[in-house]
Scaffold this active site. Sequence first.
Site: not given
Length: 438
Positions: A333-334, A178, A307, A14, A16-18, A82
């Site tokens: 995200a944080q 949004e 997540d 992944g 993403g952010f992590g 995967v």
Amino acid sequence: MQQGSSIPRVVIVGGGFGGLYAARALAKTPVEITLVDRRNYHLFRPMLYQVATGLLSADDIAPPLRVVFSRHKSVDVVLSEVTGVDTVNRRVLLPECDLPYDYLILATGIHVNYFGHDEWKAVAPGLDGLDDADQIRTRILRAFEEAERHARCADADHAQIQEMLTFVLVGAGTVGVELASTIAEMARMALAHDFRYIGPGAAQIMLFDSAPRILPTFAEDLSAKAHRHLQQLGVKIFTGTRVENVDAEGIVADGKRIRGRTVLWTAGVTASPAARWLGAEADKSGRVKVNPDLSVPGHAEIFAIGDTALVYANTRNLVGIRNGTGVQMPGLAQPAIQQGRYVAELIRRRTMGRAAPEPFWYWDKGDLAVAGRTFAVADLRFWKSAGFVAWLLWASVHLYFLIGFAHRLFVMMRWLVQFVTRQRGVGAVSADLSSKQE
């Protein structure tokens, strides 16, 4: 990977952010890192709605992973999907081959959740990736163009035109708010200047949610202020309303038919199948239940973050004051960024034979959500705000966390130009995608 190498092998699934921040934090550690993702880019998901509404282009928020790690020789990027994990032999299974690992970090993110009605996806796309954003943008712009074409005819069917200009959003969380606010402002500005036969009042934006209020994760007073602002933009809000069916004609909510040609799904997400790969215990959303150090029970070498994981941790607010004990981490995200850095530090200490860090704790920097060109809500726990000041904070934070100086500069310039000119950044409709909608 070198056969027989004594260097620890870390596989991160992944980008993403992590996963991104874990790889960046590990880049200077003497380990071999393989980052696997089914996309070749890092998606800055908090601003994906701006691509879906033509404010930004895809390149502005999605730098290629190979470019991000071009100067980190220890990081190898693999574009693949995967299919499973062999925990006994410590191998990540890909369609092409297997990747051996000494440490495995699962940061596989989320998917749009239709709550057992996957057939709705064809008529109500969710905002999951760049392809979805492009499809949504095309549907929105196409709706305006088709309505204009029909309205210029002398015998125009006004009821049909109203259906074309009715945008129904299912889900009033951050993404729903949004999108609703941006479409509403887009309609007011674009229809006032760019079209000749349909006026600003013709578009109708409807926001539905079964929850009693919008932005349910925010404080009630901030939710109420955002609610009022959306209404001022012309958004019709229906909270406490359950959507029972979605089809090509619109939706059925609490037994009532709502006609609209454009339905967008912003109602919920579900975790990836990572828990099934491991045979691990998961919650009802599919998130892996992890230990306090983010490792998977029974597998000290496997970590789940972002997540992908169900994490309970102690928290501190922005100024460092303890804010909660055993709090469930939100899907933002944080938390993913901090968890990625934490796992990287834990692996670094293990490889150096040092003591493990304390259990993961979360530095809670608050929540932000935008609801218009100059309106946002901010909850920093010790300070709350709604309006222009909160919007400035939202814009600053999101620019800061964009990857790369060039992306920050380009996005800031695009925002400035759009703020002054009141025009979209991306307004072209793909002919190929348009024909698929007919």
